[in-house]
Design an enzyme around this catalytic site. Sequence first.
Site, mmCIF file in Angstrom:
data_model
loop_
_atom_site.group_PDB
_atom_site.id
_atom_site.type_symbol
_atom_site.label_atom_id
_atom_site.label_comp_id
_atom_site.label_asym_id
_atom_site.label_seq_id
_atom_site.Cartn_x
_atom_site.Cartn_y
_atom_site.Cartn_z
ATOM 1 N N ALA A 6 0.766 -1.143 0.079
ATOM 2 C CA ALA A 6 -0.027 -0.210 -0.183
ATOM 3 C C ALA A 6 0.940 1.229 0.060
ATOM 4 C CB ALA A 6 -0.979 -0.052 1.184
ATOM 5 N N GLN B 45 3.326 4.072 -2.426
ATOM 6 C CA GLN B 45 2.715 5.044 -3.576
ATOM 7 C C GLN B 45 2.019 4.497 -4.724
ATOM 8 O OE1 GLN B 45 2.776 8.002 -2.907
ATOM 9 N NE2 GLN B 45 4.550 9.207 -2.755
ATOM 10 N N GLY C 24 0.765 1.352 -4.798
ATOM 11 C CA GLY C 24 -0.493 0.477 -4.395
ATOM 12 C C GLY C 24 -1.517 1.678 -4.149
ATOM 13 N N ASP D 274 -1.325 -4.767 3.294
ATOM 14 C CA ASP D 274 0.312 -4.086 3.539
ATOM 15 C C ASP D 274 0.451 -4.897 5.209
ATOM 16 O OD1 ASP D 274 2.231 -1.850 2.228
ATOM 17 O OD2 ASP D 274 2.503 -2.247 4.436
ATOM 18 N N ARG E 6 23.026 -5.255 -5.266
ATOM 19 C CA ARG E 6 22.195 -6.220 -5.965
ATOM 20 C C ARG E 6 21.692 -7.468 -5.325
ATOM 21 N NH1 ARG E 6 23.289 -9.974 -11.027
ATOM 22 N NH2 ARG E 6 24.234 -11.075 -9.490
ATOM 23 N N ASN F 184 13.798 -8.898 -1.100
ATOM 24 C CA ASN F 184 12.749 -9.039 -1.867
ATOM 25 C C ASN F 184 12.467 -10.333 -2.376
ATOM 26 O OD1 ASN F 184 12.202 -6.197 -1.577
ATOM 27 N ND2 ASN F 184 12.840 -5.616 -3.783
ATOM 28 N N ASN G 181 10.706 -4.663 -8.081
ATOM 29 C CA ASN G 181 11.879 -4.933 -8.639
ATOM 30 C C ASN G 181 12.970 -5.904 -7.576
ATOM 31 O OD1 ASN G 181 11.768 -3.410 -10.909
ATOM 32 N ND2 ASN G 181 11.520 -1.657 -10.169
ATOM 33 N N ARG H 40 7.345 5.004 -21.544
ATOM 34 C CA ARG H 40 8.210 6.045 -21.721
ATOM 35 C C ARG H 40 8.915 6.196 -23.227
ATOM 36 N NH1 ARG H 40 10.530 3.606 -16.132
ATOM 37 N NH2 ARG H 40 9.483 5.061 -14.844
ATOM 38 N N HIS I 44 13.798 -5.534 -17.764
ATOM 39 C CA HIS I 44 13.393 -4.363 -17.348
ATOM 40 C C HIS I 44 14.604 -3.563 -16.395
ATOM 41 C CE1 HIS I 44 10.990 -0.958 -15.850
ATOM 42 N NE2 HIS I 44 11.160 -1.428 -14.615
#
Length: 320
Positions: free
Chosen positions: A11, A13, A15, A34, A89, A96, A121, A152, A176
């Site tokens: 939840a 930006q 979300g 969240d 990285r 994540n 990401n 873009r 990406h």
Amino acid sequence: MARNKIALIGAGQIGGTLAHLAGLKELGDIVLFDIAEGTPQGKALDLAESAPVDGFNAHLSGANDYSAIEGADVVIVTAGVPRKPGMSRDDLLGINLKVMESVGAGIKTYAKDAFVICITNPLDAMVWALQKASGLPPQKVVGMAGVLDSARFRYFLSDEFKVSVEDVTAFVLGGHGDDMVPLLRYSTVAGIPLPDLVKIGWTTQEKLDAIVKRTRGGGGEIVNLLKTGSAFYAPAASAIAMAESYLKDKRRVLPVAAQLNGEYGVDKLYVGVPVVIGANGVEKVVEITLDDAEKELFKKSVASVQGLVEACKTINPAFA
């Protein structure tokens, strides 16, 4: 007839923007999830109170328990942390990856029939991990990257040619990241391919090369300007376009991170390619012909994705 149910995992930006757009388009009832107590509930209430002004009908709720996403038709995942200065990285991957494990388990338990869109990401590795963790069919789990990168690219081209964005078609292949492959040959203004526009003097190859470079760094450009976060309006709009194509069986041709099974010479990896999104998820992978230079760029992009996936397997052998 029951409304569709859209579950938004994360939840922040993106979300919150996803919830607003889904409400405005009346795509269905919306659950914001969240782990931060109060955040999804507060955003859901705030958005619900905007419904009488904007004139949309949708039930919005916030939750901290995965049971709230039960029976969702679409799940959009933004949960995770952004890469911060000094973070490697592998640090980002490790954090994540754990998030994708937990989100995947929640989806597996409560939303096993959903169409899942991942935004977290590093995208191509996270959508791969999310599919593994959720156990959903690969055609029902995709990553949002190509729609955003292509948007873009289209915006920069429309700005260069001083024409409506509606008359610019363009798409981006590959991962990406810095190795994405914006395809000039397959990009047009009012149906005229970009190389032909160079020939008739509308632009120069140097200007197009600069636009390609800017497209590759599009996310970083916004991060550098904002200083406190990353893009959220365009990523949210891109994911909603994908969700809408699924929910309404629009069968739009959109560039997304999809699992390839031999197409483009790639097997069992998630890579950005054009696909048809309809009621069954990824209905078809559109395999276009690449010239030698494009093949090399695509191969390099795939190698970057493969590197991220291998790093995930090293960090957590359960994904191997």
